[in-house]
Design a protein around this motif. Structure first.
Motif, mmCIF file in Angstrom:
data_model
loop_
_atom_site.group_PDB
_atom_site.id
_atom_site.type_symbol
_atom_site.label_atom_id
_atom_site.label_comp_id
_atom_site.label_asym_id
_atom_site.label_seq_id
_atom_site.Cartn_x
_atom_site.Cartn_y
_atom_site.Cartn_z
ATOM 1 N N LYS A 164 0.829 -1.206 0.000
ATOM 2 C CA LYS A 164 0.000 0.000 0.000
ATOM 3 C C LYS A 164 0.866 1.259 0.000
ATOM 4 N N LEU A 165 1.973 1.245 0.726
ATOM 5 C CA LEU A 165 2.867 2.397 0.725
ATOM 6 C C LEU A 165 3.480 2.602 -0.656
ATOM 7 N N ASP A 166 3.855 1.517 -1.304
ATOM 8 C CA ASP A 166 4.389 1.638 -2.669
ATOM 9 C C ASP A 166 3.345 2.217 -3.615
ATOM 10 N N ARG A 167 2.089 1.787 -3.446
ATOM 11 C CA ARG A 167 1.012 2.314 -4.294
ATOM 12 C C ARG A 167 0.795 3.804 -4.012
ATOM 13 N N LEU A 168 0.822 4.192 -2.731
ATOM 14 C CA LEU A 168 0.698 5.607 -2.387
ATOM 15 C C LEU A 168 1.843 6.415 -2.982
ATOM 16 N N LEU A 169 3.037 5.854 -2.946
ATOM 17 C CA LEU A 169 4.182 6.556 -3.521
ATOM 18 C C LEU A 169 4.015 6.722 -5.026
ATOM 19 N N GLN A 170 3.487 5.692 -5.671
ATOM 20 C CA GLN A 170 3.255 5.784 -7.114
ATOM 21 C C GLN A 170 2.204 6.844 -7.423
ATOM 22 N N LEU A 171 1.116 6.866 -6.647
ATOM 23 C CA LEU A 171 0.071 7.867 -6.865
ATOM 24 C C LEU A 171 0.591 9.275 -6.579
ATOM 25 N N ALA A 172 1.450 9.418 -5.565
ATOM 26 C CA ALA A 172 2.012 10.731 -5.276
ATOM 27 C C ALA A 172 2.878 11.212 -6.430
ATOM 28 N N GLY A 173 3.637 10.288 -7.038
ATOM 29 C CA GLY A 173 4.430 10.666 -8.208
ATOM 30 C C GLY A 173 3.568 11.068 -9.382
ATOM 31 N N GLU A 174 2.467 10.332 -9.596
ATOM 32 C CA GLU A 174 1.554 10.703 -10.670
ATOM 33 C C GLU A 174 0.897 12.054 -10.406
ATOM 34 N N THR A 175 0.632 12.351 -9.140
ATOM 35 C CA THR A 175 0.059 13.656 -8.800
ATOM 36 C C THR A 175 1.022 14.781 -9.150
ATOM 37 N N MET A 176 2.302 14.561 -8.899
ATOM 38 C CA MET A 176 3.296 15.567 -9.283
ATOM 39 C C MET A 176 3.282 15.794 -10.792
ATOM 40 N N LEU A 177 3.193 14.711 -11.562
ATOM 41 C CA LEU A 177 3.177 14.859 -13.012
ATOM 42 C C LEU A 177 1.924 15.593 -13.478
ATOM 43 N N GLU A 178 0.777 15.256 -12.888
ATOM 44 C CA GLU A 178 -0.463 15.910 -13.282
ATOM 45 C C GLU A 178 -0.430 17.405 -12.954
ATOM 46 N N SER A 179 0.148 17.752 -11.808
ATOM 47 C CA SER A 179 0.222 19.174 -11.460
ATOM 48 C C SER A 179 1.103 19.932 -12.444
ATOM 49 N N ARG A 180 2.129 19.264 -12.956
ATOM 50 C CA ARG A 180 2.993 19.935 -13.926
ATOM 51 C C ARG A 180 2.335 20.022 -15.304
ATOM 52 N N ARG A 181 1.384 19.145 -15.586
ATOM 53 C CA ARG A 181 0.679 19.223 -16.864
ATOM 54 C C ARG A 181 -0.239 20.431 -16.915
ATOM 55 N N LEU A 182 -0.546 21.010 -15.756
ATOM 56 C CA LEU A 182 -1.333 22.243 -15.767
ATOM 57 C C LEU A 182 -0.601 23.364 -16.498
ATOM 58 N N GLY A 183 0.699 23.234 -16.601
ATOM 59 C CA GLY A 183 1.453 24.233 -17.355
ATOM 60 C C GLY A 183 1.029 24.291 -18.812
ATOM 61 N N VAL A 184 0.595 23.153 -19.379
ATOM 62 C CA VAL A 184 0.119 23.139 -20.766
ATOM 63 C C VAL A 184 -1.136 23.987 -20.893
ATOM 64 N N ILE A 185 -2.048 23.847 -19.892
ATOM 65 C CA ILE A 185 -3.267 24.669 -19.903
ATOM 66 C C ILE A 185 -2.914 26.140 -19.788
ATOM 67 N N HIS A 186 -1.891 26.428 -19.015
ATOM 68 C CA HIS A 186 -1.456 27.814 -18.857
ATOM 69 C C HIS A 186 -0.955 28.369 -20.194
ATOM 70 N N GLU A 187 -0.194 27.578 -20.918
ATOM 71 C CA GLU A 187 0.314 28.029 -22.218
ATOM 72 C C GLU A 187 -0.830 28.226 -23.210
ATOM 73 N N GLU A 188 -1.821 27.361 -23.181
ATOM 74 C CA GLU A 188 -2.973 27.516 -24.081
ATOM 75 C C GLU A 188 -3.741 28.800 -23.765
ATOM 76 N N ALA A 189 -3.864 29.117 -22.486
ATOM 77 C CA ALA A 189 -4.539 30.367 -22.110
ATOM 78 C C ALA A 189 -3.738 31.575 -22.576
#
Length: 331
Positions: A215-240
């Protein structure tokens, strides 16, 4: 067994028993070294927790063993029984049996019970008998026995020799028929005001939860994916930003069109309304950009903090690796 949050009831018992048996083993060694009854309280709670968890799954052998440990610890905590090495030995044997049971899977419980039933019964019987007074450990603050002994005026027991009046003798030279001052060897309960290290350890254990490594490994994986998703918001910023640039160019085109209309002798107010709508749209896009930038900043900070928190939760205190050393030294 019924399932509860991904764990069977037996697995939850094993976690409780493992944690509290380790606390018992660690705390009993400290109790023997300090003879402080204040340390008994967290040990008493640990034995009671194991008894309750075993009763939930119907594990009678563990209930009987934990109940015997709890009764002795209650007697120590209330001052009815002195802290002695022989009793600590018995309590440690009980903690070892509970720790051994915590390592057994549900399918192996019947075999473990058949193998250790006689040992549990013997230990339970020993716990019901007061330990020998000769091995009692008196605490440092306990009153010492008097250097002399005078026979009470009511008369000595039959077969004993009475020393001459006004004389004293060494207690070791007294007749064996004369009892020693037993109450002097029983320590009075220490004040419970100041918390002890054992209490803090038990509190820390009680406030912790058991989580599997998967479960900790899964949480760590989800936390890493959350970091990637937050950085993808930069694409929305560029489109705006691109949309804002388009509105700026549209304003420029409307200004050029208004100039050509004026040069042609037409009314330039024909495009004034359209330009006002475009200008309001540009202001809305700018406000939206500020909101997106703030969301990106907060998202990156939160996701990064989450990642590091989950990463640190996979680590264990160094004390967990050395907690068994005092018991090993004692043994």
């Amino acid at each position: 067994m019924s399932d509860l949050g991904g764990f069977s009831l037996h697995e939850l018992f094993r976690g409780e028993a493992e944690t509290h048996a380790a606390a018992l083993s660690e705390g009993l060694v400290k109790l023997e070294g300090t003879s402080n009854p204040a340390i008994v309280e967290p040990l008493m709670r640990a034995a009671h927790s194991i008894k309750g968890a075993a009763r939930v799954i119907g594990l009678d052998i563990a209930v009987r063993l934990a109940h015997g440990l709890e009764d002795v610890l209650v007697a120590m905590q209330k001052g009815r029984e002195a802290i002695s090495s022989s009793r600590i030995d018995q309590l440690l044997r009980g903690a070892d049996l509970l720790a051994s049971l915590a390592r057994v899977s549900e399918a192996e419980v019947a075999q473990w019970t058949a193998t250790n039933s006689s040992a549990v019964d013997q230990l339970a019987a020993e716990l019901m008998v007061p330990p020998p007074a000769a091995v009692q450990i008196a605490p440092a603050a306990a009153p010492t026995a008097p250097t002399g002994f005078q026979v009470p005026s009511s008369g000595p027991p039959a077969g004993s020799q009475v020393p001459p009046a006004g004389t004293t003798e060494n207690p070791s030279q007294l007749p064996t028929a004369v009892p020693a001052a037993v109450p002097a060897s029983i320590p009075a309960p220490a004040p419970m005001s100041a918390p002890t290290p054992a209490t803090a350890t038990a509190t820390t254990r009680a406030s912790s939860v058991r989580v599997t490594a998967e479960k900790l490994d899964r949480l760590l994986q989800l936390a890493g994916e959350t970091m990637l998703e937050s950085r993808r918001l930069g694409v929305i910023h560029e489109e705006a930003l691109d949309f804002k640039r388009m509105l700026v160019r549209l304003e420029d085109e409307l200004d050029r069109l208004r100039a050509e209309i004026r040069a042609a002798g037409l009314d330039p107010t024909l495009v004034a309304r359209a330009r006002g709508i475009v200008e309001k749209g540009r202001e809305g896009v700018v406000a939206h950009l500020l909101t997106v930038e703030s969301a990106i900043r907060r998202g990156e900070e939160t996701s990064t903090q989450l990642y590091h928190e989950v990463l640190s939760s996979r680590m264990r205190p160094f004390a967990d690796a050395t907690a068994s050393l005092p018991r090993a030294v004692r043994d």
